[in-house]
Enzyme design. Structure first.
Site, short mmCIF file in Angstrom:
data_model
loop_
_atom_site.label_atom_id
_atom_site.label_comp_id
_atom_site.label_asym_id
_atom_site.label_seq_id
_atom_site.Cartn_x
_atom_site.Cartn_y
_atom_site.Cartn_z
N HIS A 42 0.84 -1.33 -0.01
CA HIS A 42 0.05 -0.08 -0.06
C HIS A 42 0.72 1.24 0.02
O HIS A 42 0.40 2.13 -0.72
CB HIS A 42 -1.13 -0.13 1.35
CG HIS A 42 -2.02 1.16 1.33
ND1 HIS A 42 -3.25 0.77 0.23
CD2 HIS A 42 -2.14 2.01 1.98
CE1 HIS A 42 -3.88 1.79 0.70
NE2 HIS A 42 -3.50 2.77 1.53
N HIS A 88 -10.41 2.72 -0.73
CA HIS A 88 -10.57 2.21 0.66
C HIS A 88 -11.37 1.04 0.38
O HIS A 88 -12.50 0.84 1.20
CB HIS A 88 -11.30 3.21 1.33
CG HIS A 88 -10.49 3.57 2.73
ND1 HIS A 88 -10.96 3.91 3.94
CD2 HIS A 88 -9.30 3.70 3.01
CE1 HIS A 88 -10.12 4.10 4.82
NE2 HIS A 88 -9.08 3.90 4.14
#
EC number: 6.3.5.3
Length: 731
Positions: A42, A88
């Site tokens: 990430h 998200h």
């Protein structure tokens, strides 16, 4: 350090060897946590960086490309648009309300951190099969309701309009939904702030909400697939407070009017860790931080927790020495914490103290420079050979009336007012085009009289059939939406959603998708200025369809001349621009009627695509068009059906294609337009080398096209109500 702890931090043997070389010793738990977060997929983009390097990122109007909190383009008259798109996904699947809400909060901070007031939100959503009474369908309806409520709550409380978006559905998203948030802000082009920490002795300040234990391990969690071992991940989902973020935004915007700071960075993924290392790393500086001075909302917190918490509504500031008191005054006025927690050094190291004891020491540049860049194996997926021969001729003919009614009931076509009615689209009073009115979202720039248009697009099915052409299509279609509003597309942001990169076939999809984006952005002259990669959208070995979401941003010099996407008056001549060649690969027609996804896509003709944009932009400037809408999902028939239902006006059209079913085909680079001056429009079409055909006239109480007839009233009843009824059946 024991192997179980190393494994729990998702650190490979090779990565641990690198850590030992960088430190010259074993790391302690705090240091291991920092490496784990910064080297997570990430944060480090270790699987994707190789393929992102060649993206076109420059143009005369690009002020800031990738590498900052958000991208920035010049929109004229001394103003700039600041925008970015983020994912998200994992948090929203675990806890849809907070996951989606904090996704919105994070993207807003990315934009206003650059000095811009946020003026528009959009979102791109993907869900699984939500129709039926089985457990999966019920859970998907729960995810839809929770995610939408979270997005609406956060944006509405912040006073920022959610002006548009797009949503898709497919069984491939049953185990991983996608929640991608986009935000755009405006500022003066010479008042942009960057994430840097420089000037030895300058104080490092923590501002915003206090730090808690929520979100611990979020960046690492987002860099892993779902399986039976990690399904209980609720502690890794952050909890948002939009009212605190509203205060933070106003405090930051007030701060930006002063000359008190050197740089500022949002505490997003990996919290204080990523913000501090990135600010110091960009400036080649060192930093000393006293973690016991971090404002805490829970007792007994440890340095490890403080560095890795992803609590929301926080910023890290590099202030100018001597201005600490003035900065504290501004944040105190907005009832927010502001504390000096460290200072910039020239050591090149991050030195972490706890009650004056050194508890962590990591060289900053080696941490970044030695971040792994993986060259993962790629392999063309075997399924492509199985699906490539699927075509329209693989199936028996279905009468157009029957096909039309089936497509009209499909969730992809149905109006999503259940979603957008929960969003305030008109606060700030700049919204020119309402959500649900098709095409690009459009807002005015009050200070200049210009308009910004934002087109969001991606077809997951087309990307499954051909990841390269599918990604190129997304760039082209998002730009086309912008052009159909009369604005000139200038740049894109992306959110690249794929499955597990450890699977060579997924990695091949990703590599091909990047090539498609590079090619399309170069040929269409819409560079990439910001973006995000979301991998590991995978549950028990089943990955989502590749979904490289694209938002194209453009400018119309005259906000009063923004073009509608729906019918406006009876009697308007209806034209189809572009060529229809019977393209059904990856189409909604094959999926909805035969549950088939396959075929082979044609290459995008970029010259024709750009010519279509330029034709509509020029025709709109000449004020000879009444409306323009891109032809996409469901072909000409479904594009016109939506326009008819929204406007309440009928249409009588005849396309006369080679096959009557082609009225549902999804050939690229096409639009339907309403023409006021047909002779002038024909001249312009010739100038741009485009094929046009008059296919009908707007008006009447019925929708008619190539063997299809339905009253506008009956069609509207289905179009506007069915999606809401399905979603709310459990209430």
């Amino acid at each position: 350090m024991d192997k179980a702890t190393i494994k729990a931090h998702k650190i490979s043997d090779g990565e641990y060897e690198n850590i030992l070389k960088i430190l010259g010793r074993e790391p302690n738990l705090l240091e291991l946590g920092v490496f784990s977060a910064m080297w997570s997929e990430h944060c480090s983009y270790k699987s994707s960086k190789k393929y992102l390097n060649g993206f076109p990122t420059k143009a005369p109007w690009v002020i800031q490309g990738p590498g900052e909190n958000a991208g920035v383009i010049d929109v004229g008259d001394g103003y700039a648009a600041v925008f970015k798109m983020e994912s998200h996904n994992h948090p929203s699947f675990i806890e849809p309300y907070q996951g989606a809400a904090t996704g919105v909060g994070g993207i807003l901070r990315d934009v206003f951190t650059m000095g811009a007031r946020v003026v528009a939100n959009m979102n791109s959503l993907r869900f699984g099969n939500f129709i039926g009474s089985d457990k999966v369908a019920k859970y998907q309806r729960h995810l839809i309701k929770g995610s939408v409520a979270g997005i609406g709550h956060y944006g509405n409380c912040m006073g920022i309009p959610t002006v548009g978006g797009e949503v898709g559905f497919d069984e491939s998203f049953n185990g991983n939904i996608l929640v991608n948030a986009f935000a755009l802000g405006l500022c003066k082009s010479d008042e942009i702030f960057y994430a840097k920490a420089e000037g030895v002795g300058n104080p490092v300040m923590y501002v915003g909400s206090k730090t808690g234990r929520d979100g611990l391990g979020g960046a690492v969690m987002a860099s892993d697939s779902f399986n039976d071992e990690n399904k209980s991940l609720r502690p890794t989902v952050q909890v948002g407070d939009p009212f605190a973020e509203k205060l933070l935004m106003e405090a930051c915007l007030e701060l930006f009017k002063t000359d008190y700071i050197v740089g500022i960075q949002d505490m997003g993924a990996a919290g204080l860790t990523s913000s501090s290392f990135e600010m110091a790393g960009r400036s080649g500086s060192g930093m000393r931080m006293h973690l016991d001075k971090v404002p805490m909302r829970e007792s007994g917190m440890t340095p490890y927790e403080l560095m890795l918490s992803e609590s929301q509504e926080r910023m890290l500031i590099c202030a100018k020495k001597g201005y600490e008191g003035k900065i504290k005054e501004i944040f105190a006025k907005w009832d927010l914490d502001a504390e000096v927690i460290g200072e910039v050094t020239n050591s090149g190291k991050m030195e972490l103290f706890w009650h004056n004891e050194l508890v962590g020491e990591i060289p900053i540049e080696p941490l970044s420079e030695a971040a792994p860049i993986l060259d993962r194996p790629t392999a063309r997926p075997k399924y492509l050979d199985e699906i490539k021969n699927i075509s329209l001729n693989s199936f028996a003919k279905v009468p157009n009336q029957e096909a039309f009614e089936k497509l009209l009931h499909n969730p992809h076509i149905l109006n999503k007012s259940f979603i957008y009615d929960q969003y305030d689209a008109n606060i700030q009073t700049n919204t020119i085009k309402q959500p649900g009115h098709l095409g690009a979202a459009v807002i005015r720039i009050k200070q200049t009289g210009k308009a910004v248009a934002m087109g969001m697009q991606c077809s997951s099915r087309h990307n499954y059939v051909d990841p390269k052409i599918g990604a190129a299509m997304a760039v082209a279609e998002s730009g086309r939406k912008v052009a159909m509003s009369g604005a000139t597309p200038l740049a894109i942001t992306d959110c690249l959603n794929y499955g597990n990169p450890e699977n060579p076939e997924i990695m091949w999809q990703f590599a091909q998708g990047c090539e498609g984006i590079k090619e399309a952005c170069k040929e269409l002259n819409t560079p990439v200025v910001s973006g995000n990669v979301s991998l590991y959208n995978d549950t028990d070995g089943v990955g989502v369809y590749p979904t490289p979401g694209i938002v194209s941003v453009g400018v119309n010099d005259d906000a009063t001349n923004s073009l509608s996407s729906v019918f406006k008056a009876n009697g308007t001549a209806l034209y189809l621009v572009g060529e229809t060649t019977g393209e059904f690969a990856g189409s909604l027609y094959l999926k909805a009627l035969f549950n088939a996804v396959g075929g082979e896509l044609k290459e995008v003709d970029y010259k024709k695509e750009r010519a279509l944009w330029d034709l509509v932009i020029e025709a709109n400037k000449a004020r000879i068009l009444e409306f323009a809408n891109s032809v996409g999902t469901g072909g000409v028939a479904m594009s016109l059906a939506k326009m008819s239902a929204i406007s309440g006006l009928g249409v009588k059209a005849k396309c006369e294609f080679g096959d009557e079913r082609w009225v549902f085909d999804e050939s690229f680079s096409r639009a339907v337009v309403g023409v006021k001056d047909e002779a002038k429009f024909a001249e312009l079409a010739t100038k741009f080398g485009l094929k046009i055909a008059k296919i009908g006239v707007v008006g009447g109480e019925h929708f008619e096209i190539d063997g299809v007839k339905m009253s506008v009233k009956a069609m509207s009843e289905i179009y506007f109500n069915e999606f809401r009824n399905i979603i709310k059946q459990d209430d």
